[in-house]
Scaffold this motif. Structure first.
Motif, PDB file in Angstrom:
ATOM      1  N   GLN A 314       0.804  -1.352   0.101  1.00 31.54           N
ATOM      2  CA  GLN A 314      -0.046   0.033   0.136  1.00 31.54           C
ATOM      3  C   GLN A 314       0.742   1.412  -0.027  1.00 31.54           C
ATOM      4  OE1 GLN A 314      -3.606  -0.428   0.131  1.00 31.54           O
ATOM      5  NE2 GLN A 314      -2.633  -2.436  -0.518  1.00 31.54           N
ATOM      6  N   ASN A 317       0.972   3.788   3.439  1.00 26.56           N
ATOM      7  CA  ASN A 317       1.585   3.545   4.545  1.00 26.56           C
ATOM      8  C   ASN A 317       2.756   2.237   4.470  1.00 26.56           C
ATOM      9  OD1 ASN A 317      -0.220   1.345   4.285  1.00 26.56           O
ATOM     10  ND2 ASN A 317      -1.680   1.830   5.913  1.00 26.56           N
ATOM     11  N   ASP A 319       2.105  -0.854   4.201  1.00 23.35           N
ATOM     12  CA  ASP A 319       1.381  -2.231   4.695  1.00 23.35           C
ATOM     13  C   ASP A 319       1.215  -3.126   3.458  1.00 23.35           C
ATOM     14  OD1 ASP A 319       0.858  -4.222   6.506  1.00 23.35           O
ATOM     15  OD2 ASP A 319      -0.746  -2.752   7.338  1.00 23.35           O
ATOM     16  N   TRP A 427      -8.834  -4.002   0.851  1.00 28.94           N
ATOM     17  CA  TRP A 427      -8.200  -2.842   1.520  1.00 28.94           C
ATOM     18  C   TRP A 427      -8.819  -1.552   0.948  1.00 28.94           C
ATOM     19  CZ3 TRP A 427      -3.463  -2.764   4.256  1.00 28.94           C
ATOM     20  CH2 TRP A 427      -2.994  -4.112   4.708  1.00 28.94           C
ATOM     21  N   ASN A 429      -7.745   2.401   0.704  1.00 24.87           N
ATOM     22  CA  ASN A 429      -6.948   3.585   0.872  1.00 24.87           C
ATOM     23  C   ASN A 429      -5.870   3.137   2.021  1.00 24.87           C
ATOM     24  OD1 ASN A 429      -8.011   5.359  -1.097  1.00 24.87           O
ATOM     25  ND2 ASN A 429      -9.940   5.765   0.315  1.00 24.87           N
ATOM     26  N   VAL A 431      -6.178   1.037   4.550  1.00 21.97           N
ATOM     27  CA  VAL A 431      -6.845   0.308   5.775  1.00 21.97           C
ATOM     28  C   VAL A 431      -7.300  -1.266   5.490  1.00 21.97           C
ATOM     29  CG1 VAL A 431      -8.537   0.389   7.405  1.00 21.97           C
ATOM     30  CG2 VAL A 431      -7.541   2.546   6.473  1.00 21.97           C
ATOM     31  N   ASN A 432      -6.850  -1.961   5.953  1.00 20.45           N
ATOM     32  CA  ASN A 432      -7.262  -3.405   5.758  1.00 20.45           C
ATOM     33  C   ASN A 432      -8.556  -3.934   6.630  1.00 20.45           C
ATOM     34  OD1 ASN A 432      -5.331  -6.587   6.522  1.00 20.45           O
ATOM     35  ND2 ASN A 432      -7.034  -5.971   4.903  1.00 20.45           N
ATOM     36  N   LEU A 433      -9.637  -4.044   5.591  1.00 22.44           N
ATOM     37  CA  LEU A 433     -10.871  -4.058   5.968  1.00 22.44           C
ATOM     38  C   LEU A 433     -11.467  -5.562   6.105  1.00 22.44           C
ATOM     39  CD1 LEU A 433     -12.712  -1.641   3.447  1.00 22.44           C
ATOM     40  CD2 LEU A 433     -11.810  -1.133   6.045  1.00 22.44           C
ATOM     41  N   ARG A 435      -9.214  -9.147   6.603  1.00 21.71           N
ATOM     42  CA  ARG A 435      -7.805  -9.348   7.001  1.00 21.71           C
ATOM     43  C   ARG A 435      -7.481 -10.927   7.170  1.00 21.71           C
ATOM     44  NH1 ARG A 435      -6.721  -5.251  11.606  1.00 21.71           N
ATOM     45  NH2 ARG A 435      -7.190  -3.833  10.047  1.00 21.71           N
ATOM     46  N   SER A 538     -12.144  -5.437  10.364  1.00 22.32           N
ATOM     47  CA  SER A 538     -11.322  -4.252  10.814  1.00 22.32           C
ATOM     48  C   SER A 538     -12.126  -3.985  12.157  1.00 22.32           C
ATOM     49  CB  SER A 538     -11.039  -3.211   9.958  1.00 22.32           C
ATOM     50  OG  SER A 538     -12.128  -2.548   9.896  1.00 22.32           O
TER      51      SER A 538
END
Length: 604
Positions: A314, A317, A319, A427, A429, A431-433, A435, A538
């Motif tokens: 990503q 960040n 990740d 994901w 933006n 953020v891992n929704l 996982r 998440s």
């Protein structure tokens, strides 16, 4: 275990690999292997000398602190204890035993990675970096700490000599420190002795490392190549055998373990990073000593492997999906980025192997380039887009609104590590929704091994409480799955695949991504008593409203053509860092017959 299953596993693992392991074990037990014969005189002295530094003034920057596994409380270099397991707080009682007399897994001490972590010498790069940036005291700390380690870990005694890969990581970190301090071509005698002692340990067990078909082989090959060329350059012609051995296996492993789409043999994002960093430093070392280039084929494979990790990382960040085994390894800690920031490794490999920048904008991921004396290219890699890595079994779909879904299906050339067939990672933006559970630990007990390596730790279907593939041992699964009906339409952002397990249960999954929603359709057959679909969410305040669940920002709707016996939020666990465990909400949908379940995740 059925004889037929044993034969099948033997073929899957490779008869040559099994023969290598058998020969290695027989040679050790019989005493024929030279590992029991090697001896080395005690090593001490100054390993690095004073050198010109970037900041000629008296830099008062804060003292370097070592943070085990990237998340544990920081430890002062002077407080490191080489027999202490930082994960369990227990001390290793047999530090003076020959390494080959020690068990692989000791329940009295706990996960041995807690012993190995400080002995990987990541702090050596940290201290060399500190000195390079102007903190003069770091040089004394560096030499004192290496001597302390050798006082407590004389060659070849204790657990910190047990693993050839651990010894290899120390060699690579010593080489990088020498690069930062500009002492590659004129190293101190103590440092050369340190390197040679490690190569004496690594070489006798290289066949065992190669037989694993994983990063043990790549790491040990790199150490032999780096250490061997270093010794030869300083007059030790006998080390030529290690140089040749290392080069041979670096080429061989790149050819054998990296698929034509860039997928690495371990089906793991973190192990992929370890492999990529290993080859990056090997290539930079080759250039520094002006040695013959590797083959064009190796460079092609490394370019593919770089693009593979770039696609999964990503940008916002750094990740990436917590895919496959994750043992907390982070090679080349050349900047202060978080353990889960994969951008430094991708940026370095992109510059080294593709002559391009992964990201144009300046960031902490550029710091390794500066420290290693590399210029940042103006040319950049193409913007990440939807992809299909058909040789590894990965599909990535992207929307223009910042959504990314990774779908993995079973296509195993090498042993799989986890029961994650048809897992979906989602994901938005950065953020891992939706996982993946991660790994937690290799030695935390059967319950942890079953949970994190099992179907329940992934976003997929579990049939009748059994696993997709039976666990035969700590690191071996049987009855490897094989995907059927695989398709990928990148333009329409759709994909799908199915498998049939050893109980004849069949799972077919279709995934589609729009500008507003992720849609997953699961068609299941072979249910005896129940099947459970899990969505690992998440953290947040999720509530159930009929067949809909929401956190007041996103909403998930469940539809089924068969009765849903249970739709429930339960507490699950995840491990984003090695030996760290946190709670997450998990949505479980239970049915008791064959049918079709449709999940729609509206994210806009």
């Amino acid at each position: 275990m059925k004889f037929k299953l044993i034969i099948k596993i033997a073929k899957d693992l490779g008869l040559l690999n099994l023969a290598r392991v058998a020969f290695y074990k027989a040679s050790v037990s019989s005493g024929l292997n030279s590992l029991k014969k090697i001896q080395y005189a005690p090593i001490s002295g100054d390993f690095f000398r004073a050198a010109p530094i970037a900041n000629q003034g008296d830099n008062q920057q804060q003292e370097y602190m070592f943070s085990p596994f990237g998340w544990m409380p920081e430890i002062s270099i002077t407080d490191l204890k080489w027999d202490l397991n930082v994960l369990t707080g227990k001390s290793y009682p047999r530090m003076n035993k020959p390494w080959y007399c020690l068990a692989d897994f000791d329940s009295n001490v706990g996960d041995i990675k807690g012993i190995w972590e400080a002995s990987r010498f990541g702090w050596l790069i940290g201290l060399a970096r500190d000195y390079h940036l102007g903190r003069r005291q770091a040089l004394d700390e560096l030499n004192e700490t290496i001597n302390s380690w050798l006082d407590h870990n004389p060659p070849y005694l204790g657990p910190n000599w047990k693993c050839g890969q651990e010894a290899s990581i120390r060699v690579m970190h010593a080489a990088v420190a020498a690069k930062l301090l500009n002492q590659i071509k004129s190293p101190e005698p103590a440092l050369l002795n340190f390197v040679k002692a490690h190569l004496e340990r690594i070489a006798p067990t290289i066949s065992y490392a190669i037989a694993q078909d994983n990063n043990h082989g790549t790491s040990e090959a790199a150490a032999l190549f780096i250490g061997g060329t270093w010794l030869v350059a300083n007059g030790d012609e006998d080390a030529m055998r290690w140089e040749k051995m290392g080069r041979k296996w670096l080429e061989n492993r790149a050819n054998h373990l990296i698929a034509g789409d860039g997928t690495f043999s371990q089906y793991s994002v973190n192990y992929h990073r370890v492999m990529l960093d290993t080859y990056s430093i090997s290539e930079l070392w080759r250039r520094k000593l002006d040695l013959e280039s590797f083959s064009p084929f190796l460079y092609r494979k490394m370019g593919l492997a770089t693009r593979w990790l770039y696609q999964l990382t990503q940008e916002v960040n750094g990740d990436a999906p917590n895919l496959g085994h994750n043992d907390g390894a982070k090679l080349l800690p050349l900047c202060d980025s978080d353990y889960r920031d994969f951008r430094p490794a991708v940026q370095l490999a992109s510059v080294v192997f593709l002559k391009s920048s992964a990201w144009r904008e300046a960031g902490s991921y550029d710091e390794p380039l500066k420290l290693l004396g590399l210029s940042k290219p103006q040319q950049i890699l193409g913007k990440p887009r939807s992809f299909h890595f058909s040789q590894g079994g990965y599909v990535g779909l992207r929307s223009t609104t910042g959504a990314f879904v990774l779908f993995n299906y079973p296509i195993f050339r090498f042993r799989p590590a986890q029961n994650d067939a048809l897992h979906v990672d989602f994901w938005l933006n950065g953020v891992n929704l939706l996982r993946d559970g991660g790994t937690f630990s290799y030695n935390a007990g059967q319950a942890y091994l079953d949970y994190y390596g099992g179907t329940q730790s992934h976003n997929t279907i579990q049939f009748d409480d059994h696993e997709q593939m039976p666990r035969l041992s700590r690191f071996l699964l049987g009855s490897w799955l094989k995907a059927e009906g695989v398709y990928c339409d990148q333009s329409r952002r759709r994909c799908g695949a199915s498998y049939r397990d050893y109980f004849k249960c069949r799972h077919h999954r279709e995934v589609s991504l729009s500008e507003k929603a992720l849609r997953v359709v699961d068609d299941i057959q072979g249910v005896q008593k129940k099947a459970i679909l899990r969505w690992r969410l998440s953290p947040g305040e999720w509530v159930i409203e009929g067949n809909r669940i929401t956190n007041h920002t996103h909403a998930i709707t469940i539809d089924s053509n068969v009765d849903v016996k249970r739709l429930e939020l339960v507490e699950g666990k995840e491990s984003r860092y090695y030996y760290q465990e946190t709670s997450i909400p998990v949505l479980e949908i239970e049915v008791v017959s064959d049918g079709k379940i449709t999940t729609e995740y509206k994210y806009r």
